[in-house]
Motif scaffolding. Structure first.
Motif, PDB file in Angstrom:
ATOM      1  N   UNK A   1       0.492  -0.885   0.022  1.00 19.17           N
ATOM      2  CA  UNK A   1       0.011  -0.103   0.161  1.00 19.17           C
ATOM      3  C   UNK A   1       0.539   1.180   0.072  1.00 19.17           C
ATOM      4  N   UNK A   2       0.982   2.272  -1.110  1.00 19.25           N
ATOM      5  CA  UNK A   2       1.190   3.706  -0.894  1.00 19.25           C
ATOM      6  C   UNK A   2       0.785   4.722   0.114  1.00 19.25           C
ATOM      7  N   UNK A   3       1.454   4.833   0.074  1.00 13.96           N
ATOM      8  CA  UNK A   3       1.454   6.901   1.197  1.00 13.96           C
ATOM      9  C   UNK A   3       1.322   7.319   0.553  1.00 13.96           C
ATOM     10  N   UNK A   4       1.884   7.345  -1.371  1.00 18.72           N
ATOM     11  CA  UNK A   4       1.489   9.048  -2.396  1.00 18.72           C
ATOM     12  C   UNK A   4       0.866   9.813  -1.739  1.00 18.72           C
ATOM     13  N   UNK A   5       0.639  10.894  -2.399  1.00 17.08           N
ATOM     14  CA  UNK A   5       0.271  12.231  -1.676  1.00 17.08           C
ATOM     15  C   UNK A   5      -0.091  12.445  -0.027  1.00 17.08           C
ATOM     16  N   UNK A   6       0.544  11.240   0.876  1.00 14.66           N
ATOM     17  CA  UNK A   6      -0.170  12.186   2.195  1.00 14.66           C
ATOM     18  C   UNK A   6      -1.147  11.452   2.700  1.00 14.66           C
ATOM     19  N   UNK A   7      -1.660  10.036   1.722  1.00 15.40           N
ATOM     20  CA  UNK A   7      -3.538   9.550   2.130  1.00 15.40           C
ATOM     21  C   UNK A   7      -2.801   8.344   2.018  1.00 15.40           C
ATOM     22  N   UNK A   8      -2.841   7.150   4.049  1.00 14.69           N
ATOM     23  CA  UNK A   8      -2.605   5.729   4.088  1.00 14.69           C
ATOM     24  C   UNK A   8      -3.789   5.176   3.532  1.00 14.69           C
ATOM     25  N   UNK A   9      -4.985   5.935   3.009  1.00 17.92           N
ATOM     26  CA  UNK A   9      -6.179   4.607   2.153  1.00 17.92           C
ATOM     27  C   UNK A   9      -5.624   4.286   1.040  1.00 17.92           C
ATOM     28  N   UNK A  10      -5.602   5.497   0.419  1.00 18.75           N
ATOM     29  CA  UNK A  10      -5.308   4.987  -1.183  1.00 18.75           C
ATOM     30  C   UNK A  10      -5.339   3.800  -1.666  1.00 18.75           C
ATOM     31  N   UNK A  11      -5.392   3.394  -2.441  1.00 22.17           N
ATOM     32  CA  UNK A  11      -4.955   2.021  -3.618  1.00 22.17           C
ATOM     33  C   UNK A  11      -3.619   2.960  -4.865  1.00 22.17           C
ATOM     34  N   UNK A  12      -2.064   2.351  -5.046  1.00 20.54           N
ATOM     35  CA  UNK A  12      -2.068   2.928  -6.321  1.00 20.54           C
ATOM     36  C   UNK A  12      -2.034   2.924  -6.785  1.00 20.54           C
ATOM     37  N   UNK A  13      -3.896   2.467  -7.467  1.00 18.15           N
ATOM     38  CA  UNK A  13      -4.482   3.263  -8.702  1.00 18.15           C
ATOM     39  C   UNK A  13      -5.357   3.886  -9.056  1.00 18.15           C
ATOM     40  N   UNK A  14      -5.747   4.584  -7.618  1.00 18.86           N
ATOM     41  CA  UNK A  14      -6.821   5.342  -6.812  1.00 18.86           C
ATOM     42  C   UNK A  14      -5.058   6.466  -6.746  1.00 18.86           C
ATOM     43  N   UNK A  15      -4.355   6.791  -6.759  1.00 15.17           N
ATOM     44  CA  UNK A  15      -4.007   7.326  -6.722  1.00 15.17           C
ATOM     45  C   UNK A  15      -3.073   8.080  -7.946  1.00 15.17           C
ATOM     46  N   UNK A  16      -3.268   6.870  -9.265  1.00 11.19           N
ATOM     47  CA  UNK A  16      -2.441   7.509  -9.994  1.00 11.19           C
ATOM     48  C   UNK A  16      -4.000   7.888 -11.373  1.00 11.19           C
ATOM     49  N   UNK A  17      -5.465   7.880 -10.837  1.00  9.96           N
ATOM     50  CA  UNK A  17      -6.170   8.104 -10.962  1.00  9.96           C
ATOM     51  C   UNK A  17      -6.188   9.902 -10.991  1.00  9.96           C
ATOM     52  N   UNK A  18      -5.687   9.964  -9.675  1.00  7.96           N
ATOM     53  CA  UNK A  18      -5.855  11.166  -9.162  1.00  7.96           C
ATOM     54  C   UNK A  18      -5.116  12.489  -9.796  1.00  7.96           C
ATOM     55  N   UNK A  19      -4.055  11.686  -9.310  1.00 14.40           N
ATOM     56  CA  UNK A  19      -2.883  12.090 -10.171  1.00 14.40           C
ATOM     57  C   UNK A  19      -3.009  12.869 -11.982  1.00 14.40           C
ATOM     58  N   UNK A  20      -3.515  11.989 -12.651  1.00 17.35           N
ATOM     59  CA  UNK A  20      -3.781  11.782 -13.733  1.00 17.35           C
ATOM     60  C   UNK A  20      -5.103  13.062 -13.770  1.00 17.35           C
ATOM     61  N   UNK A  21      -5.928  13.041 -13.548  1.00 18.80           N
ATOM     62  CA  UNK A  21      -7.549  13.824 -13.125  1.00 18.80           C
ATOM     63  C   UNK A  21      -6.691  15.154 -12.682  1.00 18.80           C
ATOM     64  N   UNK A  22      -5.538  16.054 -11.695  1.00 16.00           N
ATOM     65  CA  UNK A  22      -4.535  16.428 -11.532  1.00 16.00           C
ATOM     66  C   UNK A  22      -4.341  17.352 -12.636  1.00 16.00           C
ATOM     67  N   UNK A  23      -3.048  16.625 -13.437  1.00 16.75           N
ATOM     68  CA  UNK A  23      -2.898  16.765 -14.245  1.00 16.75           C
ATOM     69  C   UNK A  23      -3.503  17.327 -15.798  1.00 16.75           C
ATOM     70  N   UNK A  24      -4.690  16.218 -16.118  1.00 18.67           N
ATOM     71  CA  UNK A  24      -5.901  17.032 -16.870  1.00 18.67           C
ATOM     72  C   UNK A  24      -6.393  17.939 -16.358  1.00 18.67           C
TER      73      UNK A  24
END
Length: 267
Positions: free
Chosen positions: A1-24
């Motif tokens: 489980x990754x702790x990227x973006x300061x959230x210990x409750x998001x999966x790696x896939x969710x984090x990637x989707x959020x990063x893609x959303x922010x970039x978009x």
């Protein structure tokens, strides 16, 4: 489980989707800024084009208002119509014995004109009000457009047989003592035309001599004293050219206005 973006409750896939959303969203915001900039430039260009078109239309309207009247026809009766003059001052300079320097104010009524003529003088005439039409027929003259103290106008030669329009602070200059010159003039506007004219002329000579359609000199106008009449003396002799007529006319006294001879041609 990754702790990227300061959230210990998001999966790696969710984090990637959020990063893609922010970039978009960032990319969309940047495109919108670009579109706004392009739109602003388009508005600015449109405003400039409208301003140029408005200025051009105003210039055309002004030119049309100033240049409503044309030159007298070639077969016009020699003389001036609707022109009056008032001397403003003068002096007989000691350095030029037999000559007089004077300044005259000329007023041309709407529709006024002076047919082809010449003056035995060095002269500078400037428009104070209205619009002067001028056409040089023989000789040489210069035109100086109104300038400023920092950028004064420069004298430019006037082409022969070319109509020239003068506006306030434009001046024409010539020297009859250097070369013979003939021209026509007219009020080119729809209101009064006012000129100020500086003249250096030989004492006792008629100021204006008119030339007919055949090139014969023979109409002598009185000096500017507020009137505008001209006595037509007719052709001086058969076959006389402009130069011969000019000399003969100077040696022949002008007939008084209103005398019995050829009254029908006094205008």
């Amino acid at each position: 489980m990754s702790h990227h973006l300061g959230s210990p409750y998001l999966s790696d896939e969710a984090i990637r989707r959020r990063e893609a959303y922010v970039r978009d969203r960032v990319r969309q915001a940047g495109c919108r800024d670009d579109r706004d900039a392009v739109s602003g430039r388009s508005v600015a260009r449109w405003f400039v084009l409208v301003l140029i078109a408005t200025v051009s239309v105003c210039a055309l309207v002004t030119a049309g208002a100033l240049a409503k009247n044309g030159p007298p026809p070639p077969d016009a009766t020699p003389g001036a119509v609707g022109v009056g003059g008032v001397p403003l001052g003068g002096v007989e300079p000691a350095v030029a014995a037999g000559y007089r320097l004077e300044v005259v104010e000329l007023t041309w009524a709407p529709g006024a004109h002076a047919s082809r003529h010449f003056h035995p003088t060095a002269l500078v005439t400037c428009v104070q009000e209205g619009a002067l039409g001028f056409e040089l027929r023989v000789g040489a003259a210069t035109l100086t457009r109104g300038g400023t103290a920092d950028a004064p106008g420069k004298p430019e030669p006037i082409a022969l047989n070319t109509e020239v329009l003068l506006q306030p602070r434009d001046c024409i200059a010539f020297d009859e003592f250097a070369t013979h010159r003939e021209h026509t003039g007219w009020n080119a506007g729809d209101g009064p035309l006012v000129l100020w004219e500086a003249r250096l002329l030989k004492t006792g000579e008629p100021f204006t001599t008119y030339v007919d359609a055949q090139g014969h000199a023979g109409a002598v106008a009185p000096r500017a004293t507020g009137g505008s009449q001209t006595a037509w003396l007719g052709s001086l002799r058969d076959g006389a050219g402009p130069g011969d007529g000019r000399r003969a006319c100077r040696n022949r006294p002008a007939e008084p206005i209103g005398s019995g001879r050829d009254r029908s041609r006094i205008g």
